[in-house]
Design an enzyme around this catalytic site. Structure first.
Site, short mmCIF file in Angstrom:
data_model
loop_
_atom_site.label_atom_id
_atom_site.label_comp_id
_atom_site.label_asym_id
_atom_site.label_seq_id
_atom_site.Cartn_x
_atom_site.Cartn_y
_atom_site.Cartn_z
N THR A 117 0.81 -1.22 0.00
CA THR A 117 0.00 0.00 0.00
C THR A 117 0.84 1.27 0.00
OG1 THR A 117 -1.53 1.29 1.37
CG2 THR A 117 -0.14 -0.25 2.52
N TYR A 141 -1.67 0.02 9.95
CA TYR A 141 -1.93 -0.71 8.69
C TYR A 141 -0.70 -0.60 7.78
CZ TYR A 141 -3.70 -1.39 3.96
OH TYR A 141 -3.86 -1.80 2.66
#
Ligand code: UDP
Length: 327
Positions: A117, A141
């Site tokens: 990501t 995350y």
């Protein structure tokens, strides 16, 4: 037919990847715990239910299908939740991935495609985000995904596990044929939440923060159509199978849209008002995440031709009105 093990194949991006793999002549084998995925979305190959942390189950699945590659999508992916419950992210995303990578290496798999990501880059002022940008995630995350990138680098050295890492920007849209789409419970992502506000299944969208240092005060993101995104994965798989070696690719278009701009485009596409209210910032959100790289286009020959905002909203809206999963 060659099997590809797709973890998270019952999820939003994984299910679209299965469809793309099948279209390209591979047999996608979905490995999914169904904690956030949907069995109804597994339509393109065999399904094996299991948890990433269950090493015996993983070994069994590798032995049964002898996959030529792994595509690893299974992960928790909510920035807000990751700030409240970091343990969940380190256990599922990092320990789960380690278990999978160990099982893959032990079974002799040499090709591994990983969904990472842009959240691994973190908050960077006026920096063009390309694959060599420093990674300093500001949420759990992003930190969990960066840790898995490091694990892959080490396993690449030790076991010859070649890997392509894709750092996604924001994924949106749905299968234009309407077979599969985005369905999270609870939903946390901007576009599906906005569509729920438009059709009245939720009272309003809350804009998380209007005091960011951007032209209209709201966060800016780079949105990619899920079908373009998974096409890049098939190209990445072939890159590995052609022996081209480990590589990192950003997957974004380079165009940034603020939350207010996405709201305005949704109103235009659906021809309906978007009920919204302005709220405080959400912990963990970066001001701006926009890709500054064309490496995937240049090296993989990727052509993200569905990734314009109107098309993404239109495809998401069609799925929102016509598609759903029961289980
Ligand atoms: N966002 C928002 N309201 C919502 C959901 C998201 O304002 O109900 C904003 C969020 O703060 C971010 C952008 O929309 O700036 C995209 O958020 P999303 O959760 O879709 O993806 P993320 O960028 O966190 O991966």
């Amino acid at each position: 037919m060659e099997h590809v093990l797709v973890t998270g194949g019952a999820g939003y991006i994984g299910s679209h990847a299965c469809k793309a793999l099948k279209k390209d002549g591979f047999t996608p084998v979905t490995y999914d715990s169904l904690v956030t995925g949907w069995k109804d979305s597994v339509k393109f190959g065999p399904f094996e239910q299991g948890d990433l942390l269950d090493r015996a189950r993983l070994d069994e699945v590798f032995a049964t299908y002898k996959p030529v590659a792994v595509m690893h999508f299974a992960a928790l992916s909510q920035v807000g939740e990751s700030m409240k419950e970091p343990g969940l992210y380190w256990r599922n995303n990092v320990m789960g991935s380690l278990s999978l990578i160990e099982a893959a290496a032990a079974s002799g798999v040499k090709n591994f495609v990983f969904s990472s990501t842009c959240a691994t880059y973190g908050e960077q002022d006026n920096v063009v985000l390309d694959e060599s940008s420093v990674q300093k995630p500001i949420n759990s995350y992003g930190a969990s995904k960066r840790a898995v990138e490091d694990i892959l680098a080490n396993f690449g050295e030790a076991y010859g596990l070649q890997h392509v890492i894709f750092r996604y920007f924001n994924v949106a849209g749905a299968d234009p044929e309407g077979e599969i789409g985005e369905h999270h419970r609870p939903e946390t992502h901007l576009i599906p939440i906005m569509l729920e506000a438009i059709d009245g299944t939720r009272p309003a969208l809350t804009i998380f923060g209007t005091d960011y240092e951007t032209p209209d005060g709201t966060c800016i993101r780079d949105y990619v159509h899920v079908c373009d995104l998974v096409d890049a994965h098939v190209l990445g798989l072939k890159w590995l199978m052609d022996g081209k070696g480990s590589r990192v690719f950003n997957l974004g278009t380079g165009d940034g849209f603020s939350v207010r701009e996405v709201i305005e485009q949704s109103r235009a596409v659906t021809n309906k008002a978007v009920p919204y209210e302005e709220g405080p910032r959400r912990a963990g959100d970066c001001t701006k995440l926009v890709s500054g790289s064309t490496r995937a286009e240049v090296e993989l020959g990727w052509t993200p031709d569905r990734s314009n905002m109107n098309q993404m909203i239109e495809d998401a809206w069609n799925w929102h009105r016509t598609g759903h999963y029961d289980g």
